[in-house]
Design an enzyme around this catalytic site. Structure first.
Site, PDB file in Angstrom:
ATOM      1  N   CYS A 171      -1.261   0.789   7.448  1.00 10.56           N
ATOM      2  CA  CYS A 171      -2.709   0.550   7.584  1.00 10.56           C
ATOM      3  C   CYS A 171      -3.168  -0.658   6.762  1.00 10.56           C
ATOM      4  O   CYS A 171      -3.431  -1.731   7.300  1.00 10.56           O
ATOM      5  CB  CYS A 171      -3.513   1.781   7.174  1.00 10.56           C
ATOM      6  N   ARG A 172      -3.278  -0.478   5.452  1.00  9.60           N
ATOM      7  CA  ARG A 172      -3.905  -1.512   4.625  1.00  9.60           C
ATOM      8  C   ARG A 172      -3.056  -2.751   4.393  1.00  9.60           C
ATOM      9  O   ARG A 172      -3.546  -3.885   4.554  1.00  9.60           O
ATOM     10  CB  ARG A 172      -4.308  -0.919   3.252  1.00  9.60           C
ATOM     11  N   SER A 173      -1.787  -2.565   3.988  1.00  7.96           N
ATOM     12  CA  SER A 173      -1.005  -3.769   3.662  1.00  7.96           C
ATOM     13  C   SER A 173      -0.656  -4.626   4.882  1.00  7.96           C
ATOM     14  O   SER A 173      -0.639  -5.855   4.758  1.00  7.96           O
ATOM     15  CB  SER A 173       0.236  -3.439   2.815  1.00  7.96           C
ATOM     16  N   CYS A 228       0.872  -1.183   0.000  1.00  5.01           N
ATOM     17  CA  CYS A 228       0.000   0.000   0.000  1.00  5.01           C
ATOM     18  C   CYS A 228       0.905   1.229   0.000  1.00  5.01           C
ATOM     19  O   CYS A 228       2.091   1.124  -0.341  1.00  5.01           O
ATOM     20  CB  CYS A 228      -0.969  -0.016   1.172  1.00  5.01           C
ATOM     21  N   ASP A 230      -8.114   3.954   1.332  1.00  2.00           N
ATOM     22  CA  ASP A 230      -7.166   4.324   2.384  1.00  2.00           C
ATOM     23  C   ASP A 230      -7.938   4.784   3.631  1.00  2.00           C
ATOM     24  O   ASP A 230      -8.652   5.780   3.584  1.00  2.00           O
ATOM     25  CB  ASP A 230      -6.282   5.465   1.845  1.00  2.00           C
ATOM     26  N   ASN A 256       2.386   1.394   4.336  1.00  2.00           N
ATOM     27  CA  ASN A 256       2.683   0.118   5.032  1.00  2.00           C
ATOM     28  C   ASN A 256       2.394   0.180   6.533  1.00  2.00           C
ATOM     29  O   ASN A 256       3.065  -0.476   7.325  1.00  2.00           O
ATOM     30  CB  ASN A 256       4.135  -0.333   4.765  1.00  2.00           C
TER      31      ASN A 256
HETATM   32  P1  4NP Z   1      -1.664   2.883   4.154  1.00  4.59           P
HETATM   33  O1  4NP Z   1      -2.198   4.286   4.738  1.00  4.59           O
HETATM   34  O2  4NP Z   1      -1.133   3.190   2.778  1.00  4.59           O
HETATM   35  O3  4NP Z   1      -2.885   2.044   4.131  1.00  4.59           O
HETATM   36  O4  4NP Z   1      -0.600   2.419   5.124  1.00  4.59           O
HETATM   37  C1  4NP Z   1      -1.386   5.407   4.775  1.00  4.59           C
HETATM   38  C2  4NP Z   1      -0.539   5.606   5.842  1.00  4.59           C
HETATM   39  C3  4NP Z   1       0.259   6.725   5.878  1.00  4.59           C
HETATM   40  C4  4NP Z   1       0.217   7.644   4.851  1.00  4.59           C
HETATM   41  C5  4NP Z   1      -0.634   7.439   3.786  1.00  4.59           C
HETATM   42  C6  4NP Z   1      -1.442   6.323   3.747  1.00  4.59           C
HETATM   43  N1  4NP Z   1       1.031   8.800   4.906  1.00  4.59           N
HETATM   44  O5  4NP Z   1       0.905   9.632   3.997  1.00  4.59           O
HETATM   45  O6  4NP Z   1       1.823   8.946   5.829  1.00  4.59           O
END
Ligand code: 4NP
Length: 156
Positions: free
Chosen positions: A16-18, A11, A126, A14
């Protein structure tokens, strides 16, 4: 499949989703007795070395997986030969993966929900700027994808 399959979920951050996709997939492969290496990574390295978001840890725990020990890392060109399957959580992740794919890549690149009957082309949204309910939706989505992907790999 001749070699043990290895799946990398990717994702943006790394955290939240992945990690949730990794957790749901680990649950599913344990349930069906499939031997597979599993990891997750981010397109960006902003959170490298950090544990998953607290809300992701809470939702995973609620569903029976402890992800406190997971640590974020950035996806690398080496991942394209180390893993048999690299799975993006949304279209931007997939586009970024295609852009960084080295010439010697052997990994099969896909979008997670493309593996789910009737959900082709859907992204896992997200949840970073959302609330606990959004993380529950993420869990439901990644579990759906994880089940379908595990079934597909088991059949290969
Ligand atoms: P993820 O969510 O891609 O599902 O881990 C996010 C976590 C952090 C950020 C963006 C999306 N960020 O911009 O820091």
């Amino acid at each position: 499949m001749a070699e043990k399959p290895a799946v990398l979920f990717v994702c943006l951050g790394n955290i939240c989703r992945s990690p949730l996709a990794e957790a749901a997939f680990r649950l599913e492969v344990a349930r069906i007795g499939l031997e597979v290496e599993v990891d997750s990574a981010g397109i960006g390295g902003w959170h490298a070395g950090e544990p998953p978001d607290a809300r992701a840890r809470t939702v995973a725990k609620r569903h029976g997986v402890d992800i406190n020990g997971y640590r974020a890392r950035k996806a690398t060109p080496q991942d394209f030969t180390r893993f048999s399957h690299i799975v993006g959580l949304d279209h931007e992740n997939l586009a970024a993966l295609k852009a960084m794919r080295p010439a010697n890549a052997t990994a099969d690149l896909s979008l997670l929900l493309d593996h789910v009957e009737g959900r082709k082309g859907e992204a896992v949204a997200d949840p970073y700027y959302g609330d606990e309910r959004d993380f529950e939706t993420t869990w439901a989505d990644v579990s759906d994808g994880a089940r379908a992907l595990a079934r597909r790999i088991a059949k290969a």
